[in-house]
Design a protein around this motif. Sequence first.
Motif, PDB file in Angstrom:
ATOM      1  N   SER A  96     -39.245 -67.762  59.611  1.00 14.79           N
ATOM      2  CA  SER A  96     -39.849 -67.219  60.820  1.00 14.79           C
ATOM      3  C   SER A  96     -41.193 -66.575  60.488  1.00 14.79           C
ATOM      4  O   SER A  96     -41.283 -65.712  59.620  1.00 14.79           O
ATOM      5  CB  SER A  96     -38.931 -66.170  61.449  1.00 14.79           C
ATOM      6  N   LEU A  97     -42.232 -67.007  61.185  1.00 19.51           N
ATOM      7  CA  LEU A  97     -43.575 -66.495  60.929  1.00 19.51           C
ATOM      8  C   LEU A  97     -44.088 -65.616  62.066  1.00 19.51           C
ATOM      9  O   LEU A  97     -45.292 -65.407  62.206  1.00 19.51           O
ATOM     10  CB  LEU A  97     -44.547 -67.656  60.689  1.00 19.51           C
ATOM     11  N   LYS A  98     -43.183 -65.080  62.853  1.00 18.33           N
ATOM     12  CA  LYS A  98     -43.588 -64.185  63.922  1.00 18.33           C
ATOM     13  C   LYS A  98     -44.323 -62.977  63.335  1.00 18.33           C
ATOM     14  O   LYS A  98     -43.840 -62.335  62.408  1.00 18.33           O
ATOM     15  CB  LYS A  98     -42.364 -63.716  64.701  1.00 18.33           C
ATOM     16  N   VAL A 121     -49.249 -81.726  59.859  1.00 20.70           N
ATOM     17  CA  VAL A 121     -50.532 -81.324  60.428  1.00 20.70           C
ATOM     18  C   VAL A 121     -50.638 -81.811  61.876  1.00 20.70           C
ATOM     19  O   VAL A 121     -51.158 -81.133  62.753  1.00 20.70           O
ATOM     20  CB  VAL A 121     -51.691 -81.913  59.589  1.00 20.70           C
ATOM     21  N   ALA A 122     -50.115 -83.005  62.129  1.00 19.98           N
ATOM     22  CA  ALA A 122     -50.221 -83.555  63.473  1.00 19.98           C
ATOM     23  C   ALA A 122     -48.874 -83.797  64.140  1.00 19.98           C
ATOM     24  O   ALA A 122     -48.780 -83.816  65.360  1.00 19.98           O
ATOM     25  CB  ALA A 122     -50.993 -84.884  63.430  1.00 19.98           C
ATOM     26  N   VAL A 123     -47.834 -84.013  63.347  1.00 16.34           N
ATOM     27  CA  VAL A 123     -46.532 -84.384  63.891  1.00 16.34           C
ATOM     28  C   VAL A 123     -45.471 -83.415  63.402  1.00 16.34           C
ATOM     29  O   VAL A 123     -45.325 -83.213  62.207  1.00 16.34           O
ATOM     30  CB  VAL A 123     -46.155 -85.812  63.444  1.00 16.34           C
ATOM     31  N   PRO A 124     -44.706 -82.788  64.302  1.00 16.24           N
ATOM     32  CA  PRO A 124     -43.636 -81.894  63.871  1.00 16.24           C
ATOM     33  C   PRO A 124     -42.627 -82.626  62.998  1.00 16.24           C
ATOM     34  O   PRO A 124     -42.329 -83.788  63.219  1.00 16.24           O
ATOM     35  CB  PRO A 124     -43.008 -81.439  65.196  1.00 16.24           C
ATOM     36  N   VAL A 125     -42.085 -81.933  61.992  1.00 16.32           N
ATOM     37  CA  VAL A 125     -41.084 -82.525  61.122  1.00 16.32           C
ATOM     38  C   VAL A 125     -39.789 -82.667  61.902  1.00 16.32           C
ATOM     39  O   VAL A 125     -39.276 -81.702  62.445  1.00 16.32           O
ATOM     40  CB  VAL A 125     -40.860 -81.655  59.874  1.00 16.32           C
ATOM     41  N   ALA A 126     -39.223 -83.882  61.933  1.00 17.10           N
ATOM     42  CA  ALA A 126     -38.025 -84.123  62.716  1.00 17.10           C
ATOM     43  C   ALA A 126     -36.759 -84.052  61.883  1.00 17.10           C
ATOM     44  O   ALA A 126     -35.692 -83.753  62.390  1.00 17.10           O
ATOM     45  CB  ALA A 126     -38.121 -85.496  63.396  1.00 17.10           C
ATOM     46  N   SER A 127     -36.868 -84.362  60.583  1.00 19.59           N
ATOM     47  CA  SER A 127     -35.681 -84.420  59.739  1.00 19.59           C
ATOM     48  C   SER A 127     -35.021 -83.063  59.616  1.00 19.59           C
ATOM     49  O   SER A 127     -35.655 -82.069  59.289  1.00 19.59           O
ATOM     50  CB  SER A 127     -36.059 -84.921  58.338  1.00 19.59           C
ATOM     51  N   ALA A 128     -33.719 -83.017  59.869  1.00 21.77           N
ATOM     52  CA  ALA A 128     -32.995 -81.741  59.766  1.00 21.77           C
ATOM     53  C   ALA A 128     -33.021 -81.219  58.347  1.00 21.77           C
ATOM     54  O   ALA A 128     -33.031 -80.019  58.112  1.00 21.77           O
ATOM     55  CB  ALA A 128     -31.553 -81.940  60.235  1.00 21.77           C
ATOM     56  N   VAL A 180     -46.017 -78.808  48.162  1.00 24.57           N
ATOM     57  CA  VAL A 180     -47.033 -79.811  48.482  1.00 24.57           C
ATOM     58  C   VAL A 180     -47.451 -80.608  47.250  1.00 24.57           C
ATOM     59  O   VAL A 180     -47.524 -81.843  47.279  1.00 24.57           O
ATOM     60  CB  VAL A 180     -48.266 -79.145  49.126  1.00 24.57           C
ATOM     61  N   LEU A 181     -47.743 -79.917  46.159  1.00 21.96           N
ATOM     62  CA  LEU A 181     -48.281 -80.570  44.967  1.00 21.96           C
ATOM     63  C   LEU A 181     -47.203 -81.046  44.005  1.00 21.96           C
ATOM     64  O   LEU A 181     -47.391 -82.028  43.285  1.00 21.96           O
ATOM     65  CB  LEU A 181     -49.232 -79.613  44.236  1.00 21.96           C
ATOM     66  N   GLY A 182     -46.082 -80.330  43.965  1.00 24.97           N
ATOM     67  CA  GLY A 182     -45.016 -80.661  43.027  1.00 24.97           C
ATOM     68  C   GLY A 182     -45.145 -79.867  41.741  1.00 24.97           C
ATOM     69  O   GLY A 182     -46.257 -79.550  41.299  1.00 24.97           O
ATOM     70  N   PRO A 183     -44.029 -79.529  41.098  1.00 24.44           N
ATOM     71  CA  PRO A 183     -44.052 -78.690  39.890  1.00 24.44           C
ATOM     72  C   PRO A 183     -44.815 -79.296  38.721  1.00 24.44           C
ATOM     73  O   PRO A 183     -45.319 -78.567  37.872  1.00 24.44           O
ATOM     74  CB  PRO A 183     -42.566 -78.532  39.541  1.00 24.44           C
ATOM     75  N   GLN A 184     -44.898 -80.621  38.664  1.00 28.27           N
ATOM     76  CA  GLN A 184     -45.553 -81.274  37.523  1.00 28.27           C
ATOM     77  C   GLN A 184     -47.025 -81.575  37.754  1.00 28.27           C
ATOM     78  O   GLN A 184     -47.677 -82.180  36.898  1.00 28.27           O
ATOM     79  CB  GLN A 184     -44.812 -82.571  37.182  1.00 28.27           C
ATOM     80  N   HIS A 185     -47.562 -81.159  38.877  1.00 31.24           N
ATOM     81  CA  HIS A 185     -48.972 -81.418  39.170  1.00 31.24           C
ATOM     82  C   HIS A 185     -49.859 -80.720  38.145  1.00 31.24           C
ATOM     83  O   HIS A 185     -49.602 -79.588  37.730  1.00 31.24           O
ATOM     84  CB  HIS A 185     -49.325 -80.913  40.564  1.00 31.24           C
ATOM     85  N   ARG A 186     -50.924 -81.405  37.732  1.00 29.56           N
ATOM     86  CA  ARG A 186     -51.892 -80.849  36.781  1.00 29.56           C
ATOM     87  C   ARG A 186     -53.295 -80.935  37.366  1.00 29.56           C
ATOM     88  O   ARG A 186     -53.621 -81.880  38.087  1.00 29.56           O
ATOM     89  CB  ARG A 186     -51.835 -81.599  35.441  1.00 29.56           C
ATOM     90  N   PHE A 187     -54.121 -79.955  37.023  1.00 34.38           N
ATOM     91  CA  PHE A 187     -55.499 -79.915  37.491  1.00 34.38           C
ATOM     92  C   PHE A 187     -56.417 -80.502  36.423  1.00 34.38           C
ATOM     93  O   PHE A 187     -56.253 -80.206  35.234  1.00 34.38           O
ATOM     94  CB  PHE A 187     -55.905 -78.483  37.821  1.00 34.38           C
ATOM     95  N   THR A 188     -57.383 -81.300  36.847  1.00 34.23           N
ATOM     96  CA  THR A 188     -58.220 -82.058  35.912  1.00 34.23           C
ATOM     97  C   THR A 188     -59.671 -81.594  35.939  1.00 34.23           C
ATOM     98  O   THR A 188     -60.290 -81.522  37.014  1.00 34.23           O
ATOM     99  CB  THR A 188     -58.172 -83.562  36.233  1.00 34.23           C
ATOM    100  N   THR A 189     -60.198 -81.282  34.772  1.00 30.02           N
ATOM    101  CA  THR A 189     -61.623 -80.967  34.592  1.00 30.02           C
ATOM    102  C   THR A 189     -62.263 -82.146  33.876  1.00 30.02           C
ATOM    103  O   THR A 189     -61.724 -82.636  32.882  1.00 30.02           O
ATOM    104  CB  THR A 189     -61.807 -79.697  33.751  1.00 30.02           C
ATOM    105  N   VAL A 206     -49.880 -73.229  54.137  1.00 31.07           N
ATOM    106  CA  VAL A 206     -48.804 -72.312  53.766  1.00 31.07           C
ATOM    107  C   VAL A 206     -47.898 -72.056  54.965  1.00 31.07           C
ATOM    108  O   VAL A 206     -46.663 -72.114  54.864  1.00 31.07           O
ATOM    109  CB  VAL A 206     -49.369 -70.984  53.219  1.00 31.07           C
ATOM    110  N   ARG A 207     -48.485 -71.790  56.101  1.00 27.66           N
ATOM    111  CA  ARG A 207     -47.710 -71.518  57.302  1.00 27.66           C
ATOM    112  C   ARG A 207     -46.870 -72.741  57.696  1.00 27.66           C
ATOM    113  O   ARG A 207     -45.702 -72.621  58.079  1.00 27.66           O
ATOM    114  CB  ARG A 207     -48.633 -71.119  58.459  1.00 27.66           C
ATOM    115  N   GLN A 208     -47.479 -73.922  57.619  1.00 28.53           N
ATOM    116  CA  GLN A 208     -46.759 -75.135  57.997  1.00 28.53           C
ATOM    117  C   GLN A 208     -45.586 -75.409  57.058  1.00 28.53           C
ATOM    118  O   GLN A 208     -44.502 -75.804  57.511  1.00 28.53           O
ATOM    119  CB  GLN A 208     -47.728 -76.319  58.024  1.00 28.53           C
TER     120      GLN A 208
END
Length: 452
Positions: free
Chosen positions: A320-322, A38-45, A131-140, A309-311
């Motif tokens: 490429s998001l052109k 969000v604030a810093v470009p990813v540097a890791s190749a 971002v969330l990971g495959p095992q993420h669960r939503f809680t009600t 999503v774009r990031q």
Amino acid sequence: MTAMTAADTFLPGGRRRHRKPRQNGTGTGLRRAVVLAVAVPVASAALAGPSAFAAQKGAGATAGTHGLDAGDQQMAKSLKTRVLDQRLGSNVSGVVLDADSDTTVWGHHAATALMPASNAKLATSTAALTVLGPQHRFTTKVVYGHGTLTLVGGGDRTLTTADLAELAKAAVAGLRAAGRTSVKVTVDDSLFPQPSLAKGWSDGYYPDTVAPVRALVVDGHGVQDTSIDAGKVFAGQLAAGGVTVTGGVTRATARPTDVLVARHKSAPLSDIVRTMLKHSDNNIAETVLRMTALGAARPATFEGGTQVVRQVLSRVYGVSLKNVELYDGSGLSRADRIPAAALAQILELLTQPRYAHTLGSVLDGLPVSGEAGSTLGPEYGRFDDANSKCAVGKVYAKTGTLTGAIALSGLTRGKDGKWKVFSFVENGATAGPDAVKDAMDGLAATVNGCYA
């Protein structure tokens, strides 16, 4: 299909690939990188490096046949003719990539950005799993305070009446233990701020095609206010358990001092993504988009979600998001634009073993040509004409259908036995949708090689 481990190939059919897996491409490091992006470009190749096709010149333009084997040359020649099929109209974007050799086999205006329809769900699911990971669960949750039970929405678009019944059962037991026989009921859906409708959605879409996006819903009900609807179902279950519900169900924000009574966790995100893709569920896509925004520490809005999503696509995977424009997670927005080249780059990630753990459910969720119960099933008239029926069971692809926009993007094993990634998107064809889909299926069968 079953997702394989990172040490195995990541393609349908169980065929092993001998591409050496690269390290640090999945897991917590990936998700942390997205938040920092969000604030810093990813540097890791390992995180910011482009996908195998991202930098290839042929992916965004009409490719030649120089260096292709005889089978691919024939495929490219056939596609060059068949993409001009009058049923498809004149506004078509298409590309075919060879997953084994990392080459572009064929392209036709592949960089032209068109309405992708539900092919946009490929971008949404890729970002969510990263971002969330495959095992993420939503809680009600159900909380209690000041004589009120509050049903708190947690972005679970798969919540059922049976799930609410279990929450109500726990609440009734707690009330009885406390000597209470009556209670007020409120719903808290403050997790998702307004607006609940995206730019580019036609008035006729909601609430049936997509409901206004809220953090609380039961049984996927297509109603204007899914939160109040869920609250009423919950209140009815309390009443059935012998508790008097006073007043009507209203909307309120749970207090920090409220006591947790019960909670329900959804199935893992990987399962939810499979369902979303198989059935092209618009409501799940929009909820997942907002939860992805929250997972990246952004506002749970359409704008926050599409920014993440774009990031993820550009900074983590090098897509490429052109010319790409996104306004929702489902692809229902008529303002969305994605080139076939970008869709193919997203799908190409599925062929890389290092992403198997994170993105496996995207591959598992792709409808299979002729698969009943999916959007490529016979009930939708897919792969059932003389040209395409030879490819039944051989194509794994995401469909997309809007008025004036039809897309088909996926993978299939070519005539040479190698896996091909393809994307076809058309806008503005005047032929009926069934005719356009038949033509699209014919293109996919051409890539497979069974339609010579």
